[in-house]
Enzyme design. Structure first.
Site, PDB file in Angstrom:
ATOM      1  N   ASP A   1       0.815  -1.219   0.000  1.00 38.91           N
ATOM      2  CA  ASP A   1       0.000   0.000   0.000  1.00 38.91           C
ATOM      3  C   ASP A   1       0.846   1.266   0.000  1.00 38.91           C
ATOM      4  O   ASP A   1       2.068   1.222   0.180  1.00 38.91           O
ATOM      5  CB  ASP A   1      -0.967  -0.004   1.199  1.00 38.91           C
ATOM      6  CG  ASP A   1      -0.290  -0.431   2.504  1.00 38.91           C
ATOM      7  OD1 ASP A   1       0.953  -0.384   2.582  1.00 38.91           O
ATOM      8  OD2 ASP A   1      -1.000  -0.807   3.441  1.00 38.91           O
TER       9      ASP A   1
ATOM     10  N   ASN B   1      -7.393  -2.861  14.255  1.00 39.06           N
ATOM     11  CA  ASN B   1      -8.777  -3.147  13.844  1.00 39.06           C
ATOM     12  C   ASN B   1      -8.842  -4.353  12.899  1.00 39.06           C
ATOM     13  O   ASN B   1      -9.863  -4.591  12.267  1.00 39.06           O
ATOM     14  CB  ASN B   1      -9.402  -1.916  13.169  1.00 39.06           C
ATOM     15  CG  ASN B   1      -8.667  -1.507  11.898  1.00 39.06           C
ATOM     16  OD1 ASN B   1      -7.686  -2.146  11.502  1.00 39.06           O
ATOM     17  ND2 ASN B   1      -9.133  -0.453  11.251  1.00 39.06           N
TER      18      ASN B   1
ATOM     19  N   HIS C   1      -7.080  -4.799  10.156  1.00 35.67           N
ATOM     20  CA  HIS C   1      -6.802  -4.562   8.733  1.00 35.67           C
ATOM     21  C   HIS C   1      -5.506  -5.257   8.309  1.00 35.67           C
ATOM     22  O   HIS C   1      -4.585  -5.445   9.091  1.00 35.67           O
ATOM     23  CB  HIS C   1      -6.825  -3.073   8.376  1.00 35.67           C
ATOM     24  CG  HIS C   1      -5.636  -2.272   8.799  1.00 35.67           C
ATOM     25  ND1 HIS C   1      -5.678  -0.901   8.903  1.00 35.67           N
ATOM     26  CD2 HIS C   1      -4.366  -2.608   9.138  1.00 35.67           C
ATOM     27  CE1 HIS C   1      -4.496  -0.459   9.274  1.00 35.67           C
ATOM     28  NE2 HIS C   1      -3.677  -1.472   9.433  1.00 35.67           N
TER      29      HIS C   1
ATOM     30  N   GLU D   1      -9.602  -1.773   5.349  1.00 38.79           N
ATOM     31  CA  GLU D   1     -10.296  -1.466   6.592  1.00 38.79           C
ATOM     32  C   GLU D   1     -11.607  -2.240   6.675  1.00 38.79           C
ATOM     33  O   GLU D   1     -12.246  -2.492   5.654  1.00 38.79           O
ATOM     34  CB  GLU D   1     -10.616   0.041   6.641  1.00 38.79           C
ATOM     35  CG  GLU D   1      -9.398   0.953   6.469  1.00 38.79           C
ATOM     36  CD  GLU D   1      -8.551   1.061   7.739  1.00 38.79           C
ATOM     37  OE1 GLU D   1      -8.473   0.090   8.500  1.00 38.79           O
ATOM     38  OE2 GLU D   1      -7.957   2.133   7.942  1.00 38.79           O
TER      39      GLU D   1
HETATM   40  P1  PGA Z   1       2.400  -1.424  12.592  1.00 42.40           P
HETATM   41  O1  PGA Z   1       1.222  -1.445  11.559  1.00 42.40           O
HETATM   42  O2  PGA Z   1       3.376  -2.460  12.137  1.00 42.40           O
HETATM   43  O3  PGA Z   1       3.004  -0.061  12.520  1.00 42.40           O
HETATM   44  O4  PGA Z   1       1.826  -1.758  13.922  1.00 42.40           O
HETATM   45  C1  PGA Z   1       0.721  -2.667  11.130  1.00 42.40           C
HETATM   46  C2  PGA Z   1      -0.495  -2.450  10.272  1.00 42.40           C
HETATM   47  O5  PGA Z   1      -1.225  -1.478  10.486  1.00 42.40           O
HETATM   48  O6  PGA Z   1      -0.727  -3.271   9.377  1.00 42.40           O
END
Ligand code: PGA
Length: 246
Positions: free
Chosen positions: A66, A135, A137, A142
């Site tokens: 992404d 959450n 994702h 999302e």
């Molecule tokens: P993070 O993010 O590694 O910074 O915790 C993971 C994600 O949101 O997929």
């Protein structure tokens, strides 16, 4: 589902690093799907170390999950800048074979379609690295995230904006949209590895592994994947039932 629990994120990264590095050793033209965020950093350190010790990454192709929409790539918070800084500049990889969606594209829809085509033209992704949002994702998919979604423009939730605000001056500076591979795009990878570290992910991880697949927890789609390994630290595994801890 293969669930591997380690005392620390460092130990988990050693195991995940061995998996990826040995795959690259045996498949010099590997196609890797990569992720940003804090989670994969110790894994990337293992890849860099292996390369410094002679592992050849020059034939490897990568696709990132992404990228923010509207953030120029020379800004350090852009995912292209993150990948260049934390991984690509330390590997002997051909930067032209590292792909991140172009969040500055004039025609975002066309960019999404082109990204899907590029992955297909590369022969698909061999191993997709994933983190998990608090959450649930994966990528920037999302909830609710249809399990057959393809690369598209996503409106980020307040939760994600607040989770990612630590990388920006304030939450107001976090872009509101991103391009993300879809859940369906991710599920097409021949293998997926999901890294989850810390208590902040424990609830989402439990849902992903132990509850019925549900679009409200996008990572639960991985239950339908034929080759998924979770590399988890003890803090993230704290809500898992005993059955998954042994
Ligand atoms: P993070 O993010 O590694 O910074 O915790 C993971 C994600 O949101 O997929």
């Amino acid at each position: 589902m293969n669930i591997q629990i380690y005392k620390s994120n460092q130990e988990a990264a050693v195991a995940a690093g061995e998996y990826i590095n040995s795959y690259v050793r045996n498949n010099p033209k590997a196609v890797l799907g990569l992720a940003t965020g804090s989670t994969p950093l110790p894994l990337y350190a293992k890849m860099v170390k292996a390369c410094k010790n002679g592992l050849d990454y020059s034939g490897v192709t990568t696709f990132n999950l992404d990228e923010y929409v509207g953030l120029p790539i020379d800004q350090e918070q852009s995912y292209r800048a993150f990948m260049n800084k934390n991984l690509f500049s330390h590997l002997n990889i051909d930067i032209n074979n590292t792909f991140v969606p172009d969040g500055m594209a004039q025609d975002l829809e066309a960019q999404c379609a082109e990204y899907e085509e590029r992955i297909k033209a590369a022969g698909g992704i061999d191993i997709q690295v994933l983190g998990i949002g608090s959450n649930g994702h994966i990528g920037f998919n999302e909830p609710p995230a249809p399990f057959d979604s393809r690369t598209s423009v996503i409106d980020l939730t307040e939760q994600t904006i607040s989770d990612n605000a630590r990388f920006f001056e304030s939450a107001a500076d976090v872009p509101k949209r991103a391009i993300s591979m879809g859940v369906g795009t991710i599920l097409d990878a021949r293998a997926c590895i999901l890294l989850s570290f810390g208590t902040g992910k424990a609830k989402a991880l439990k849902g992903a592994i132990e509850e019925s697949p549900d679009v409200m927890n996008p990572a639960s789609a991985l239950q339908n994947h034929p080759n998924i390994t979770f590399y988890v630290d003890e803090a993230s595994a704290s809500y898992l039932t005993k059955q998954h801890k042994t």
